[in-house]
Design a protein around this motif. Structure first.
Motif, PDB file in Angstrom:
ATOM      1  N   ASN A 468       1.012  -1.148  -0.065  1.00  0.00           N
ATOM      2  CA  ASN A 468      -0.022  -0.017  -0.002  1.00  0.00           C
ATOM      3  C   ASN A 468       0.687   1.122  -0.151  1.00  0.00           C
ATOM      4  N   ALA A 469       1.965   1.043   0.820  1.00  0.00           N
ATOM      5  CA  ALA A 469       2.789   2.387   0.719  1.00  0.00           C
ATOM      6  C   ALA A 469       3.474   2.658  -0.666  1.00  0.00           C
ATOM      7  N   ARG A 470       3.754   1.707  -1.223  1.00  0.00           N
ATOM      8  CA  ARG A 470       4.586   1.597  -2.528  1.00  0.00           C
ATOM      9  C   ARG A 470       3.200   2.122  -3.757  1.00  0.00           C
ATOM     10  N   SER A 471       2.087   1.634  -3.428  1.00  0.00           N
ATOM     11  CA  SER A 471       0.900   1.994  -4.314  1.00  0.00           C
ATOM     12  C   SER A 471       0.648   3.583  -4.086  1.00  0.00           C
ATOM     13  N   TYR A 472       0.662   3.903  -2.936  1.00  0.00           N
ATOM     14  CA  TYR A 472       0.556   5.389  -2.620  1.00  0.00           C
ATOM     15  C   TYR A 472       1.673   5.948  -3.439  1.00  0.00           C
ATOM     16  N   GLU A 473       2.775   5.456  -3.222  1.00  0.00           N
ATOM     17  CA  GLU A 473       3.628   6.660  -3.908  1.00  0.00           C
ATOM     18  C   GLU A 473       3.611   6.623  -5.463  1.00  0.00           C
ATOM     19  N   ARG A 474       3.328   5.596  -5.862  1.00  0.00           N
ATOM     20  CA  ARG A 474       3.058   5.523  -7.485  1.00  0.00           C
ATOM     21  C   ARG A 474       1.926   6.300  -8.124  1.00  0.00           C
ATOM     22  N   VAL A 475       0.848   6.495  -7.148  1.00  0.00           N
ATOM     23  CA  VAL A 475      -0.398   7.021  -7.619  1.00  0.00           C
ATOM     24  C   VAL A 475      -0.122   8.601  -7.431  1.00  0.00           C
ATOM     25  N   THR A 476       0.568   8.821  -6.123  1.00  0.00           N
ATOM     26  CA  THR A 476       1.057  10.287  -5.885  1.00  0.00           C
ATOM     27  C   THR A 476       2.073  10.941  -6.663  1.00  0.00           C
ATOM     28  N   TRP A 477       3.151  10.466  -6.516  1.00  0.00           N
ATOM     29  CA  TRP A 477       4.501  10.993  -6.885  1.00  0.00           C
ATOM     30  C   TRP A 477       5.006  10.445  -8.481  1.00  0.00           C
ATOM     31  N   GLY A 478       4.237   9.428  -8.902  1.00  0.00           N
ATOM     32  CA  GLY A 478       4.600   8.898 -10.372  1.00  0.00           C
ATOM     33  C   GLY A 478       4.319  10.026 -11.334  1.00  0.00           C
ATOM     34  N   PRO A 479       3.126  10.529 -11.250  1.00  0.00           N
ATOM     35  CA  PRO A 479       3.064  11.697 -12.250  1.00  0.00           C
ATOM     36  C   PRO A 479       3.984  12.877 -12.072  1.00  0.00           C
ATOM     37  N   ILE A 480       4.274  13.252 -10.758  1.00  0.00           N
ATOM     38  CA  ILE A 480       5.054  14.349 -10.337  1.00  0.00           C
ATOM     39  C   ILE A 480       6.526  13.950 -10.986  1.00  0.00           C
ATOM     40  N   LEU A 481       6.995  13.051 -10.882  1.00  0.00           N
ATOM     41  CA  LEU A 481       8.180  12.506 -11.303  1.00  0.00           C
ATOM     42  C   LEU A 481       8.246  12.439 -12.970  1.00  0.00           C
ATOM     43  N   SER A 482       7.228  12.157 -13.413  1.00  0.00           N
ATOM     44  CA  SER A 482       7.185  12.014 -14.602  1.00  0.00           C
ATOM     45  C   SER A 482       7.357  13.497 -15.606  1.00  0.00           C
ATOM     46  N   ILE A 483       6.976  14.377 -14.853  1.00  0.00           N
ATOM     47  CA  ILE A 483       6.996  15.642 -15.181  1.00  0.00           C
ATOM     48  C   ILE A 483       8.690  15.998 -15.552  1.00  0.00           C
ATOM     49  N   LEU A 484       9.272  15.573 -14.449  1.00  0.00           N
ATOM     50  CA  LEU A 484      11.055  15.658 -14.767  1.00  0.00           C
ATOM     51  C   LEU A 484      11.444  14.541 -15.696  1.00  0.00           C
ATOM     52  N   LYS A 485      11.007  13.596 -16.056  1.00  0.00           N
ATOM     53  CA  LYS A 485      11.518  12.651 -16.878  1.00  0.00           C
ATOM     54  C   LYS A 485      11.157  12.603 -18.296  1.00  0.00           C
ATOM     55  N   GLN A 486      10.727  13.693 -18.955  1.00  0.00           N
ATOM     56  CA  GLN A 486      10.630  13.667 -20.207  1.00  0.00           C
ATOM     57  C   GLN A 486      11.752  13.690 -21.107  1.00  0.00           C
ATOM     58  N   GLU A 487      11.522  13.146 -22.325  1.00  0.00           N
ATOM     59  CA  GLU A 487      12.664  12.919 -23.421  1.00  0.00           C
ATOM     60  C   GLU A 487      13.641  14.024 -23.369  1.00  0.00           C
ATOM     61  N   ASN A 488      14.732  13.842 -23.344  1.00  0.00           N
ATOM     62  CA  ASN A 488      15.817  15.062 -23.609  1.00  0.00           C
ATOM     63  C   ASN A 488      15.678  15.464 -25.061  1.00  0.00           C
ATOM     64  N   ALA A 489      15.436  14.824 -25.977  1.00  0.00           N
ATOM     65  CA  ALA A 489      15.210  15.258 -27.412  1.00  0.00           C
ATOM     66  C   ALA A 489      14.192  16.244 -27.498  1.00  0.00           C
ATOM     67  N   GLU A 490      13.090  16.047 -26.586  1.00  0.00           N
ATOM     68  CA  GLU A 490      12.188  17.304 -26.708  1.00  0.00           C
ATOM     69  C   GLU A 490      12.781  18.466 -26.304  1.00  0.00           C
ATOM     70  N   LEU A 491      13.607  18.208 -25.110  1.00  0.00           N
ATOM     71  CA  LEU A 491      14.278  19.518 -24.660  1.00  0.00           C
ATOM     72  C   LEU A 491      15.306  20.306 -25.305  1.00  0.00           C
ATOM     73  N   ASN A 492      15.620  19.685 -26.499  1.00  0.00           N
ATOM     74  CA  ASN A 492      16.668  19.819 -27.361  1.00  0.00           C
ATOM     75  C   ASN A 492      16.096  20.919 -28.714  1.00  0.00           C
ATOM     76  N   CYS A 493      14.969  20.664 -28.804  1.00  0.00           N
ATOM     77  CA  CYS A 493      14.268  21.503 -29.964  1.00  0.00           C
ATOM     78  C   CYS A 493      14.310  22.843 -29.770  1.00  0.00           C
ATOM     79  N   THR A 494      13.854  23.592 -30.828  1.00  0.00           N
ATOM     80  CA  THR A 494      13.773  25.007 -30.732  1.00  0.00           C
ATOM     81  C   THR A 494      12.778  25.624 -29.699  1.00  0.00           C
TER      82      THR A 494
END
Length: 598
Positions: A468-494
């Motif tokens: 349940n602790a892991r499920s909580y982390e996945r539901v709450t922090w998974g989306p937040i962490l995904s913000i910081l994990k987008q593809e580098n290629a996207e950030l190298n565009c104009t």
């Protein structure tokens, strides 16, 4: 009267002299001689009887003087010393012997026999008084505390007086006044038992009054009653039966057994009546402990009762005791099963604040923690009720009560899952289940419950709250962490700068909203809360550090609202049950202002 007897004796002697003279005459035929000799023998026998009666009359007169003298006195014989009591008993014995001898004579003096019986009756009445006086005066006055470490070895009457009581019993039984002795003895000992009832501080309540008693008052009375029945059956009645046997044991066994049964019957029934009333009361779960307390005590006392009342005379008391024992066994069993049903049907539909430990969880675990102390009694009562474990925890080494307690825990879990659905936030559902299962595990580990639940159950439930602790982390922090994990290629565009700006904005907003809501959530166990905080901090702070470090040359300092240290410190505010907001989200105006600056 004596003059008449003397004249009769002279006439008998003269007649005997004439008869002997005639019988010696040669002129008398053989048949007549035989008749004369038979008549002489008869007159001789009459003479012997008269002499015996005269001797008995003298003895009766002497004994009568002793007996009637004490009748006229107000003092008690045994208070005056052993010499006086011995002389009195000797006088009574003389009367007994006289009555017996007069009855054995073919032509006894009815007037003298009636006189002797009258004197004997006076003596028996006096001995009844003496019996009561000795039993009362030499009764041992005992407080309940004096029974605490005894095992039936107390004396209810001064042991020095036992021989005197036996001597009174012997004389009265010898005079065929056994019924009078027993009635007097029984009555006196009943009075002593009634006095002891008061000493035990046991009040006599009607069944209706017992059933109307409030919880605290009833519990106090039950504690007093339990203390009383232990003293009565383990000590007092053992001593009472010993006293009966000491005084009456030389007669037929049925005598002392009968007296003991008669002495104790009404007292024991009065004592058991309170238990009957308790057993008739309501059977709410809270009553289970008092039912089990009484059941355990009665079960332990059953051996004493069976020994004390093993004879036919005691069968009624023995049967009533076992009926009461069975009633408390059934009441305990019924109430335990009702407790399980109450867990399953708990009606609470309100969301528990902050996802903390539900009061039902605390109630159930504390309840069964206390129940574990009654393991032996519960195992005996529930031997035929043990259910199969729904989670497959059982093995050959399982505790006898494991199945029942696993079933209770499974019922509680099922109810908690239903209650978790009351939260709209899925993450909070997991926090709620984590808190409650963790509480169950901790309660089980820190008490005798660990022996009941067993290692396998504990391991499985540790895994459950961690899931349940892991499920909580996945539901709450998974989306937040995904913000910081987008593809580098996207950030190298104009548009990389705009994308970084948006990512910072999205992270700040998501983190702030999570902070605002989850500081109001609650993990009551300090160690568990710290474990969850550390796990969050390691993931989020680490990801944030990597993100800001990777794009340090591109990210404008205005976009970063937090340092890594801030993130770590903010995480420590989570789950303390006190809602907070990050300072720069204190008003909508500030939000707009910061958005424009970005």
């Amino acid at each position: 009267m004596d003059d008449h007897k003397s004249e009769d004796q002279h006439l008998v002697a003269a007649a005997q002299h004439i008869l002997k003279a005639l019988a010696a005459s040669k002129a008398v035929s053989d048949d007549l001689r035989k008749t004369l000799l038979d008549f002489d023998i008869h007159l001789s026998a009459m003479s012997i009887v008269e002499r015996s009666i005269k001797q008995l009359e003298r003895k009766i007169k002497f004994a009568e003087g002793k007996i009637m003298t004490w009748k006229a006195k107000n003092s008690m014989i045994w208070d005056c010393g052993s010499k006086e009591s011995s002389e009195y008993l000797e006088a009574v014995s003389e009367i007994q012997a006289a009555v017996h001898n007069l009855q054995s004579l073919n032509e006894h003096d009815k007037e003298l026999l009636g006189r002797a019986n009258g004197i004997l009756q006076v003596a028996m009445a006096k001995l009844e008084e003496e019996l009561v006086h000795i039993l009362v005066k030499h009764k041992q006055y005992l407080e309940p505390e004096s029974f605490a470490n005894e095992a039936g070895s107390v004396d209810l009457v001064n042991p020095a007086l036992i021989p005197d009581l036996k001597s009174i019993a012997n004389v009265m039984f010898g005079s065929k006044y056994h019924q009078e002795f027993c009635q007097t003895f029984i009555s006196s000992r009943r009075d002593a038992l009634d006095e002891f009832f008061v000493v035990l501080e046991i009040e006599r309540f009607s069944n209706e009054n017992v059933m109307k008693m409030e919880g605290n008052c009833l519990n106090r009375e039950i504690k007093k009653w339990i203390r009383a029945v232990k003293i009565v059956f383990q000590v007092y009645l053992v001593a009472e039966k010993r006293l009966c046997k000491q005084i009456l044991g030389d007669f037929n066994d049925s005598v002392y057994q009968f007296c003991f049964a008669e002495i104790t019957l009404s007292f024991v029934l009065k004592l058991l009546n309170f238990g009957e009333a308790v057993a008739m009361g309501n059977r709410s779960p809270e009553k289970l402990f008092c039912f089990l307390d009484i059941y355990e005590v009665l079960e332990n006392l059953a051996v004493y009762v069976d020994i004390l009342f093993f004879e036919e005379f005691g069968s009624f008391v023995r049967d009533e005791f076992h009926k009461l024992l069975n009633k408390f066994g059934e009441a305990s069993k019924f109430t335990f099963l009702a407790f399980k049903n109450a867990i399953a049907n708990d009606p609470s539909k309100a969301r528990f604040p902050g996802g903390g430990v539900h009061h039902l969880t605390k109630y159930v675990m504390n309840f069964i923690k206390t129940l574990a102390e009654y393991g032996e009694a519960l195992n005996l009562l529930l031997a035929d009720e043990t259910p199969a474990d729904p989670e497959g925890n059982d093995d050959d080494d399982s505790h006898p009560l494991a199945g029942e307690f696993w079933s209770v825990a499974a019922t509680l879990e099922s109810n908690l899952i239903s209650k978790s659905k009351l939260y709209k936030d899925v993450a909070l559902q997991h926090v709620f289940m984590m808190n409650n299962i963790h509480y169950m595990v901790q309660k089980a580990k820190s008490s005798e419950l660990s022996l009941v639940f067993g290692d396998r159950w504990l391991r499985r439930h540790v895994a459950k709250f961690r899931d349940n602790a892991r499920s909580y982390e996945r539901v709450t922090w998974g989306p937040i962490l995904s913000i910081l994990k987008q593809e580098n290629a996207e950030l190298n565009c104009t548009s990389s700068k705009e994308n970084l700006k948006k990512k910072c904005k999205d992270f700040n907003a998501s983190f702030s909203e999570t902070y605002r809501s989850q500081t109001g959530w609650y993990i009551p166990d300090t160690e568990l809360r710290e474990d969850v905080q550390i796990s969050i901090s390691q993931k989020v702070a680490h990801a944030y550090r990597q993100f800001t470090g990777r794009y340090s040359s591109t990210i404008d300092e205005k976009w970063k609202k937090h340092t890594v240290d801030d993130i770590e410190n903010y995480v420590l505010d989570l789950f303390v049950g006190s809602p907070k907001s990050l300072h720069y989200f204190s008003s909508s105006a500030q939000i707009l202002k910061r958005d424009k600056s970005v």
